[in-house]
Design an enzyme around this catalytic site. Structure first.
Site, PDB file in Angstrom:
ATOM      1  N   GLU A   1     -29.236   4.129  -8.987  1.00  0.00           N
ATOM      2  CA  GLU A   1     -29.208   4.574  -7.631  1.00  0.00           C
ATOM      3  C   GLU A   1     -30.319   5.667  -7.386  1.00  0.00           C
ATOM      4  OE1 GLU A   1     -27.357   3.529  -4.760  1.00  0.00           O
ATOM      5  OE2 GLU A   1     -27.119   1.618  -5.952  1.00  0.00           O
TER       6      GLU A   1
ATOM      7  N   SER B   1      35.257 -12.035  11.630  1.00  0.00           N
ATOM      8  CA  SER B   1      36.513 -11.402  11.195  1.00  0.00           C
ATOM      9  C   SER B   1      36.116 -10.141  10.293  1.00  0.00           C
ATOM     10  CB  SER B   1      37.199 -12.503  10.206  1.00  0.00           C
ATOM     11  OG  SER B   1      37.837 -13.386  10.885  1.00  0.00           O
TER      12      SER B   1
END
Length: 800
Positions: free
Chosen positions: A104, A470
């Site tokens: 770079e 229930s």
């Protein structure tokens, strides 16, 4: 002569005019340039002032994932938009730094932030192209671009970037610049920062990256997709040789070393990534060990702090979840759902009803009151085919269409998605499991469905309102005992009952098996889940009493309950979260329980920003002080706990808990099954943990199949889960009976306090004021033979 002078004057005049025009042009040009230059300078100055501040850059904190931890400190999940883990300069291998510098910015350690030679090269190419096609950016410029500019390719952006670059170079060392650069750089596949890329591409920490691995990553900043070893392995292979040669040119390694590294690394690496998907990203590696719980916590965090903080500020969230228990719950719920899918698919394939589906909700409500025929929905051939496509082929076909750039096929698949929306989930048995520690309120387990996916994010543990059947009866019995209008020693007739309401309508509740048992002791009635007895309790105490008790214990609005007789049979819709809250209060001796998921939260530096556990502790302490901590009177709670223990020991779930799941610890709980077997529940507890399991289809009209009740479907899952929870834990320690709980007796036939002639009694737990209000006078003995003959004729019997 005059003619010549005239010609000369004309020429002179022309020359003067030309000169004046040139001067005017230059003047205007200078003014224009000055204005443009001034505007550009002002723009740059303004942009620099709008930046975060170069002087504060060293303290700049890039976005970091929020991390969720369980109660033992184990990582549950990460929340982020950019997957980034920060590394210090000391953690960066020297070979990695050299690879990036060679690739770079070869003059990085020599320049002042800009490289004139690189800029000159880029300028020539940009002038030839009449647009910006190449950058001569140094590492420092790239850092400035990522931190302070939007990255667009314009001349003003480049000018701003240059100014910022010079300031960065002036204020920071080269090592500090590299540290910031490596934490900010984007390397493709959703990887922000070198640490994320090292984990994705090589499954290792940055400090362990080899020379070859570092050189592979060095190719990515300029073209993350083109040189991705996952997406374009061949390009990455050739580019890596170029980068190694650049390192040789910079004197970072020898030619021989470069060749050795290159030839030894790639054959092994290519073999290792053969099975990796080209579309694999950092998001594919998201850690999420409890996705439904994570999403629940995520929503809480966003509501408190906002998305930006949650996804970028690196919060450390310490939760109540216990991952060991969570994994046990996921294991047994998944196994249970797979098994139930097979059973229910067979049941629904061959049975059908001719009722419009839009009427199912009404039909289901009526079925709670009348003995209506069962209705099961048929899966026709077309629906079965669509379900197969959605579950097994559609996602794979969509992926192939995207990779092959087949837009037409992709569009057709999207249309099919729309047509089949909801097909898969509606024909798939789903479930939920949620567990809470009664003493602390910790939500230790939360599973909201069979799997968490894009098409299945519905958290049934929190959001699904279903009829509990229930499983709601303990709140009916609890309301009755608290009102002191019934007691555990009472017996009520389990016989056909017909009632007429104010409008003249009649109703007649039915038991699960469609049979009746005669006079039944309440303890036995709850264990056997006898519907008629619950309705008789409703008749005795009234709807308001039940609604007041249930809304207080379950912490829901009274308006959520329907005041009709079916209330006693669990017809009002409740979520598993609400049900586990009620059962946790029973497990906590009737004292308040506030379920919560987040204990405390710190920022990325470990500073505590909120302590929810402490806040809840203060609420509980305040309730202790003012006496409101007791939601259910302790004596009533003890009696109800005893009744629910009998359910587990000798009721509908006993075989599932003790034989199938082999859970041998003392526990309490209740099954629940709704009309047409559309919902199966088991809700239970010990003093250490309360847990609820629900199983059913997302479409409430779909049946799990004949006799697929809570005892057969949900109770085994609960039992397996609890057995795993107590593996390594001491046995539950149940509280002693309060001093105001005692054993009392009633006449077996009249339900009154025994008179001098009564010798058939029922003895059970009672509380002060809850004893019978009448005394048996013995008259029933004269009628006994007549009553027994009637019962025998009807096929009924007395049952304790």
């Amino acid at each position: 002569m005059k003619e010549q002078i005239k010609i000369w004057l004309d020429k002179t005049k022309n020359i003067i005019n030309v000169y004046i025009n040139d001067v005017r042009t230059w003047f205007y040009g200078i003014i224009a340039v000055s204005i443009i230059g001034g505007l550009l300078f002002g723009y740059i100055v303004a942009q620099v002032q709008n930046c975060l501040g170069i002087d504060n850059l060293k303290r700049f904190q890039p976005s970091v994932p929020t991390k969720l931890y369980d109660v033992n400190g184990e990582l549950i999940a990460e929340l982020f938009q950019e997957k980034r883990d920060l590394v210090s300069f000391d953690e960066l291998p020297k070979t990695l730094i050299k690879a990036f510098v060679a690739t770079e910015d070869q003059d990085f350690y020599a320049h002042i932030g800009i490289s004139p030679m690189a800029m000159a090269r880029a300028m020539v190419k940009n002038i030839i192209s009449l647009k910006i096609v190449q950058g001569g950016s140094t590492i420092t410029q790239q850092l400035a671009k990522r931190l302070f500019t939007s990255g667009e390719r314009t001349f003003t952006r480049k000018a701003l970037e240059l100014v910022l670059t010079l300031q960065i170079e002036k204020r920071f060392t080269k090592d500090e610049i590299l540290e910031m650069y490596f934490n900010q750089i984007y390397l493709g596949h959703g990887c922000y920062g070198i640490a994320s890329a090292a984990e994705l591409f090589f499954n290792k920490e940055v400090r362990f990256l080899s020379l070859a691995e570092g050189s592979v990553l060095a190719a990515l900043p300029s073209a993350p997709g083109r040189y991705s070893p996952f997406m374009n392995t061949r390009n990455a292979y050739y580019k890596n040789w170029d980068i190694l040669n650049r390192m040789v040119d910079c004197g970072f390694l020898t030619k021989q070393k470069a060749e050795t590294v290159y030839t030894s690394f790639w054959p092994q690496y290519v073999d290792a990534i053969k099975t990796e998907f080209p579309t694999k990203t950092a998001y594919s590696r998201i850690i999420d060990n409890a996705p439904f719980f994570t999403d629940y916590v995520r929503q809480i965090l966003i509501s408190r702090y906002g998305k930006d903080v949650v996804y970028n500020e690196g919060l450390q969230v310490y939760t109540t979840l216990n991952l060991k228990r969570q994994r046990a719950g996921e294991k047994y719920l998944t196994e249970g759902l797979i098994k139930q899918n097979e059973v229910s698919a067979r049941a629904n394939q061959y049975m059908s009803g001719a009722v419009d589906r839009g009427l199912f909700s009404v039909y289901q409500q009526l079925g709670m009151l009348f003995n209506l025929p069962r209705v099961i929905v048929k899966s026709d051939t077309e629906t079965i085919f669509k379900k197969f496509m959605v579950d097994n082929l559609l996602d794979e076909m969509e992926l192939v269409s995207l990779l092959c750039n087949a837009d037409a096929i992709h569009n057709d698949i999207e249309k099919f998605h729309v047509v089949t929306s909801g097909i898969s989930t509606s024909l798939k048995v789903e479930g939920a499991l949620i567990a809470v520690e009664p003493k602390t309120g910790y939500i230790t387990t939360m599973i909201g469905g069979s799997e968490f996916a894009v098409s299945n994010q519905y958290n049934r543990a929190i959001q699904a309102r279903r009829q509990p059947g229930s499983a709601f009866k303990p709140f009916v019995y609890g309301a009755g005992i608290e009102s002191k209008l019934i007691n555990a020693a009472m017996a009520l007739p389990d016989a056909p009952i017909v009632d007429i309401d104010a409008q003249g309508s009649t109703w007649s509740p039915d038991n699960y098996e469609g049979e009746f048992s005669g006079m039944v002791h309440l303890r036995r009635a709850l264990a056997a889940s006898i519907n008629v007895i619950s309705v008789r309790i409703y008749d005795i105490i009234g709807a308001d009493t039940i609604i007041d008790f249930a809304s207080r214990v379950l912490k829901v609005s009274p308006t959520r309950f329907h005041p009709g007789p079916s209330l006693a049979l669990g017809s009002s819709e409740l979520t598993p979260f609400e049900m586990v809250t009620g059962y946790a209060i029973y497990a906590n001796r009737g004292r308040d329980v506030i379920p919560f998921a987040i204990r405390y939260i710190t920022d990325r530096d470990g500073n505590e920003i909120e302590n929810i556990e402490e806040d809840i502790g203060n609420i509980i302490a305040a309730k202790e002080a003012d006496g409101s901590i007791q939601i259910v009177p302790e004596n009533v709670n003890y009696v109800m706990t005893s009744l629910l223990q009998s359910v587990a020991e000798s009721g509908t779930p006993t075989e599932a808990l003790r034989v199938v799941a082999k859970f041998d610890k003392k526990c309490a709980g209740k099954t629940g099954t709704t009309q047409n077997w559309t919902d199966a529940w088991f809700c239970g507890f010990t003093p250490d943990i309360a847990a609820v399991v629900w199983v059913g289809y997302d479409k409430p009209f779909m049946s799990l199949g004949r006799h697929q009740a809570g005892a057969a479907v949900a109770a085994p899952i609960w039992g397996h889960y609890m057995r795993e929870v107590y593996n390594g834990m001491p046995d539950p320690q149940w509280p002693a009976a309060p001093k105001d709980v005692f054993y009392g007796a009633t006449c077996k036939y009249s339900g009154c306090a025994p008179g001098p002639n009564c010798n058939e009694l029922i003895s059970d737990l009672m509380i002060p004021g809850g004893t019978p209000k009448c005394v048996c006078n013995g008259v029933h003995y004269k009628m006994k033979s007549v009553f027994e003959r009637y019962m025998e004729k009807e096929g009924l019997k007395y049952e304790e």
